[in-house]
Write a protein that holds these residues in place. Structure first.
Motif, PDB file in Angstrom:
ATOM      1  N   ASN A 236       0.944  -1.242   0.120  1.00 16.43           N
ATOM      2  CA  ASN A 236       0.200   0.222   0.122  1.00 16.43           C
ATOM      3  C   ASN A 236       0.808   1.271   0.091  1.00 16.43           C
ATOM      4  O   ASN A 236       0.452   2.406  -0.500  1.00 16.43           O
ATOM      5  CB  ASN A 236      -0.886  -0.050   1.223  1.00 16.43           C
ATOM      6  CG  ASN A 236      -2.060   0.843   1.082  1.00 16.43           C
ATOM      7  OD1 ASN A 236      -2.770   0.692   0.149  1.00 16.43           O
ATOM      8  ND2 ASN A 236      -2.197   2.082   1.930  1.00 16.43           N
ATOM      9  N   MET A 333      -1.644   2.807   6.761  1.00 19.77           N
ATOM     10  CA  MET A 333      -2.193   1.111   6.924  1.00 19.77           C
ATOM     11  C   MET A 333      -2.890   1.058   5.613  1.00 19.77           C
ATOM     12  O   MET A 333      -3.848   1.744   5.248  1.00 19.77           O
ATOM     13  CB  MET A 333      -2.817   1.007   8.155  1.00 19.77           C
ATOM     14  CG  MET A 333      -3.961   2.004   8.443  1.00 19.77           C
ATOM     15  SD  MET A 333      -4.436   2.301   9.898  1.00 19.77           S
ATOM     16  CE  MET A 333      -2.942   3.044  10.534  1.00 19.77           C
ATOM     17  N   VAL A 338      -3.925   7.343   6.361  1.00 23.86           N
ATOM     18  CA  VAL A 338      -2.413   7.676   6.007  1.00 23.86           C
ATOM     19  C   VAL A 338      -2.358   8.821   6.638  1.00 23.86           C
ATOM     20  O   VAL A 338      -3.112   9.902   6.522  1.00 23.86           O
ATOM     21  CB  VAL A 338      -2.305   7.540   4.600  1.00 23.86           C
ATOM     22  CG1 VAL A 338      -0.694   8.043   4.463  1.00 23.86           C
ATOM     23  CG2 VAL A 338      -2.659   6.359   3.968  1.00 23.86           C
ATOM     24  N   THR A 412      -7.035   0.218  14.775  1.00 23.89           N
ATOM     25  CA  THR A 412      -5.675  -0.117  14.191  1.00 23.89           C
ATOM     26  C   THR A 412      -4.585  -0.899  14.756  1.00 23.89           C
ATOM     27  O   THR A 412      -3.965  -1.290  14.215  1.00 23.89           O
ATOM     28  CB  THR A 412      -4.782   1.344  14.028  1.00 23.89           C
ATOM     29  OG1 THR A 412      -4.599   1.982  15.423  1.00 23.89           O
ATOM     30  CG2 THR A 412      -6.102   2.482  13.236  1.00 23.89           C
ATOM     31  N   VAL A 426       3.553   7.704  16.931  1.00 20.06           N
ATOM     32  CA  VAL A 426       3.305   6.254  17.141  1.00 20.06           C
ATOM     33  C   VAL A 426       4.224   5.978  18.431  1.00 20.06           C
ATOM     34  O   VAL A 426       5.362   6.054  18.413  1.00 20.06           O
ATOM     35  CB  VAL A 426       3.699   5.522  16.082  1.00 20.06           C
ATOM     36  CG1 VAL A 426       3.403   4.078  16.336  1.00 20.06           C
ATOM     37  CG2 VAL A 426       2.954   5.816  14.782  1.00 20.06           C
TER      38      VAL A 426
HETATM   39  C1  OOB Z   1       1.738   0.288   5.943  1.00 17.24           C
HETATM   40  O1  OOB Z   1       0.627  -0.498   5.945  1.00 17.24           O
HETATM   41  P1  OOB Z   1       0.619  -1.812   6.589  1.00 17.24           P
HETATM   42  O2  OOB Z   1      -0.623  -2.124   6.348  1.00 17.24           O
HETATM   43  O3  OOB Z   1       1.653  -2.789   6.049  1.00 17.24           O
HETATM   44  O4  OOB Z   1       0.897  -1.574   8.148  1.00 17.24           O
HETATM   45  C2  OOB Z   1       0.097  -0.737   9.025  1.00 17.24           C
HETATM   46  C3  OOB Z   1       0.837  -0.458  10.335  1.00 17.24           C
HETATM   47  C4  OOB Z   1       0.241   0.409  10.929  1.00 17.24           C
HETATM   48  O5  OOB Z   1      -0.928  -0.016  11.872  1.00 17.24           O
HETATM   49  C5  OOB Z   1       1.468   0.631  12.047  1.00 17.24           C
HETATM   50  O6  OOB Z   1       1.596  -0.616  12.967  1.00 17.24           O
HETATM   51  C6  OOB Z   1       2.775   0.231  11.283  1.00 17.24           C
HETATM   52  O7  OOB Z   1       2.402  -0.447  10.063  1.00 17.24           O
HETATM   53  N1  OOB Z   1       3.279   1.670  10.614  1.00 17.24           N
HETATM   54  C7  OOB Z   1       3.965   2.568  11.250  1.00 17.24           C
HETATM   55  C8  OOB Z   1       4.361   3.498  10.311  1.00 17.24           C
HETATM   56  N2  OOB Z   1       3.654   3.128   9.425  1.00 17.24           N
HETATM   57  C9  OOB Z   1       3.001   2.064   9.418  1.00 17.24           C
HETATM   58  N3  OOB Z   1       4.275   2.508  12.535  1.00 17.24           N
HETATM   59  C10 OOB Z   1       5.065   3.603  12.929  1.00 17.24           C
HETATM   60  N4  OOB Z   1       5.574   4.786  12.212  1.00 17.24           N
HETATM   61  C11 OOB Z   1       5.168   4.547  10.828  1.00 17.24           C
HETATM   62  N5  OOB Z   1       5.501   5.782  10.242  1.00 17.24           N
HETATM   63  O8  OOB Z   1       2.846   0.046   6.705  1.00 17.24           O
HETATM   64  C12 OOB Z   1       1.587   1.772   5.412  1.00 17.24           C
HETATM   65  C13 OOB Z   1       0.501   1.899   4.566  1.00 17.24           C
HETATM   66  C14 OOB Z   1       0.522   3.123   3.786  1.00 17.24           C
HETATM   67  C15 OOB Z   1       1.716   4.121   4.068  1.00 17.24           C
HETATM   68  C16 OOB Z   1       2.559   3.781   4.639  1.00 17.24           C
HETATM   69  C17 OOB Z   1       2.771   2.520   5.490  1.00 17.24           C
END
Ligand code: OOB
Length: 542
Positions: A236, A333, A338, A412, A426
């Protein structure tokens, strides 16, 4: 076949339309419009290929017609597992045009995951590359077809063996069906799998295009932007934040990197004058390190986005000096929400927060265990609802009960706090998964695989902080009486289970037993927390 749908209550749907978030556009319409406006502009660069917007549209339409001529019918689901190659775009836009629904698998997934996605989505076809990274996907396809007779077609990019080559789809164009409705589900994305197996995330044209369009605006993409897809495009983040779809929306150029390391990415940045890319934190660290010694000129890079896992402020602070570009933090996510730091934000926000939501109508609740709001500024569980956040997973009533509140907020699983400026920081998470360099691994799923080994009596998988990966996975294993499985044997076992390599535990520790309290058995969640603490304390004193 369960209907594919994503339902917002009428009042909210009306509000999202009136506010101009849902514009009634589809992905097929978007590509047609772009190809009409910029037929000769280069859209996608990958390997030796350079496709214009016109090329991409022509290929997508040919594939749409070819897939329908094979006998697939609008509404059928198609698992797509392709690496970062131009054909990825021809295939997904071909599927959109034929009203077929892609299910996005990552190149790292193996038979176990692909079978799960195909079964859950009731897929009728599978599209893969002949091979990538030394893995032959046609072998996987054979086993998939043997396990799931519902898979009627396998389409292969490259040498197809007994399957249908993408280049050899029936040419008889026939008539393409009318476009999908903007409120139709456009594709199924894969969840990070925080509990148990990955869930399928239905995203509509309307809702996803809104997030893509706004993301492109927030990142100021235009015809002069060049987006490097370093991460796998099916994810994503590189797909839509603003990613490759944002780039196509804005008339930018996509450059596809077959691998995200500096040795592959830096020469591409220099050659194609890349202006923006997105990385997970461990890669950002690697790039900063490499920039000190690599010869390439990467000064065209204006924006480095970092997301997928927490980027520590100490590292975030160094980006500008070491890579010569601006940092943007992205906390998103696949389920929807986002957050971005904005390009004109002060450094303090960019370095110390994970940004703020895309939309004024992204509703954010930060709550305690009983779903009551915590005092402003305190950490709590992040719940969210909004114009591009799903209301339910596909075909998973049990997961839906757990993951959504009765009034439609998505839980989430992240623990966050909010700054006075409305930016999220976070702090951690409530669910037991391992965020290994941005790849989410469900502890439960790995425990299940280990428990299937004849020598394993019990297994508990936890995340351990890791300087390179952010987190690594560690499995604590109790053997059956008399058995002494070696860690290497158990890792070998995991590999034989045909799962993505990133799911093989990084570390396996054999223990005589797990602690239980005087009261009796403790929950698995508590057990994981204790094992992690004891292990870390022991490491510190060692
Ligand atoms: C992205 O999407 P996913 O579905 O692989 O994972 C989501 C999860 C979030 O709920 C959180 O736990 C973690 O990944 N996460 C972060 C983060 N970005 C995602 N935790 C800490 N800091 C961050 N900057 O990972 C995703 C989807 C779209 C854009 C960016 C990342």
């Amino acid at each position: 076949m369960k209907p594919l749908e994503q339902i917002w209550p009428d009042n909210l749907a009306a509000r999202y339309r009136t506010a101009g978030y849902w514009t009634g556009e589809t992905f097929s319409h978007m590509l047609r419009e772009r190809a009409a406006r910029w037929p000769d502009r280069v859209a996608v660069v990958g390997g030796e290929e350079r496709w214009t917007y016109g090329d991409l549209l022509a290929r997508a339409e040919r594939i749409a017609a070819g897939l329908l001529a094979l006998g697939l019918r609008p509404g059928d689901r198609v698992v797509v597992q392709l690496p970062n190659i131009p054909e990825f775009f021809a295939v997904i836009f071909g599927l959109f045009r034929a009203r077929l629904i892609p299910v996005y698998a990552l190149p790292a997934h193996r038979l176990t995951e692909i079978t799960h996605f195909a079964r859950k989505a009731e897929a009728a076809a599978y599209v893969c590359a002949e091979s990538f990274g030394g893995f032959d996907y046609r072998g996987l396809a054979r086993e998939l077809c043997a396990a799931l007779p519902a898979i009627r077609h396998v389409v292969v990019v490259g040498d197809a063996a007994e399957f249908t080559p993408l280049a050899g789809l029936p040419a008889d164009a026939g008539r393409l069906p009318p476009d999908a409705a903007p409120s139709d589900v456009a594709f199924l994305q894969i969840s990070g799998g925080s509990t148990g197996l990955s869930k399928l995330i239905p995203r509509t044209h309307d809702d996803y295009l809104y997030s893509v369009r706004e993301s492109a605006r927030i990142c100021r993409l235009d015809e002069n932007s060049v987006y490097l897809a370093a991460l796998p495009v099916a994810h994503n983040f590189p797909m839509s934040s603003p990613g490759v779809l944002g780039a196509l929306w804005a008339g930018s150029r996509i450059v596809l990197a077959p691998a995200p390391g500096p040795e592959v990415a830096f020469p591409l940045i220099a050659r194609e004058k890349v202006t923006i890319t997105g990385l997970v934190p461990p890669l950002a660290l690697l790039w900063m390190q490499a920039a000190k010694s690599r010869p390439e000129d990467i000064s065209s890079l204006e924006i480095l986005q970092v997301g997928g896992a927490k980027f520590m402020p100490e590292a975030a602070r160094r980006v500008r000096a070491e890579l010569g570009c601006q940092l943007q933090q992205v906390f998103g996510m696949a389920e929807g929400l986002v957050n971005y730091t904005r390009l004109d934000d002060p450094d303090s926000l960019v370095v110390e927060t994970q940004g703020r939501p895309i939309s004024p109508d992204d509703e954010i609740r930060i709550v305690d265990e009983a779903d009551n709001p915590v005092p402003e500024g305190e950490p709590g569980h992040l719940l969210t609802r909004g114009p591009y956040t799903i209301r339910a997973y596909h075909n998973d009533d049990q997961a839906n009960l757990r993951a959504f509140t009765t009034d439609g907020f998505y839980r989430t699983g992240d623990v966050v706090k909010r700054t006075p400026e409305g930016y999220l920081v976070v702090q951690g998470r409530a669910t037991d998964h391992i965020n290994r360099a941005g790849e989410k691994i469900s502890a439960e799923e790995i425990e299940d695989h280990l428990l299937a080994h004849p020598d394993v009596f019990d297994a508990v998988v936890v995340s351990i902080p890791d300087p390179a990966l952010g987190e690594r996975s560690c499995a604590f294993v109790i053997a059956h009486a008399g058995a002494e499985p070696r860690p290497a044997t158990l890792k070998g076992w995991m590999r034989q289970r045909d799962v993505a390599a990133f799911k093989v535990p990084d570390q396996i520790v054999l223990v005589p037993g797990f602690e239980t309290t005087a009261v009796g058995k403790i929950s698995r969640k508590q057990l994981r927390a204790r094992l992690r603490e004891t292990f870390l304390a022991e490491q510190e004193t060692a």
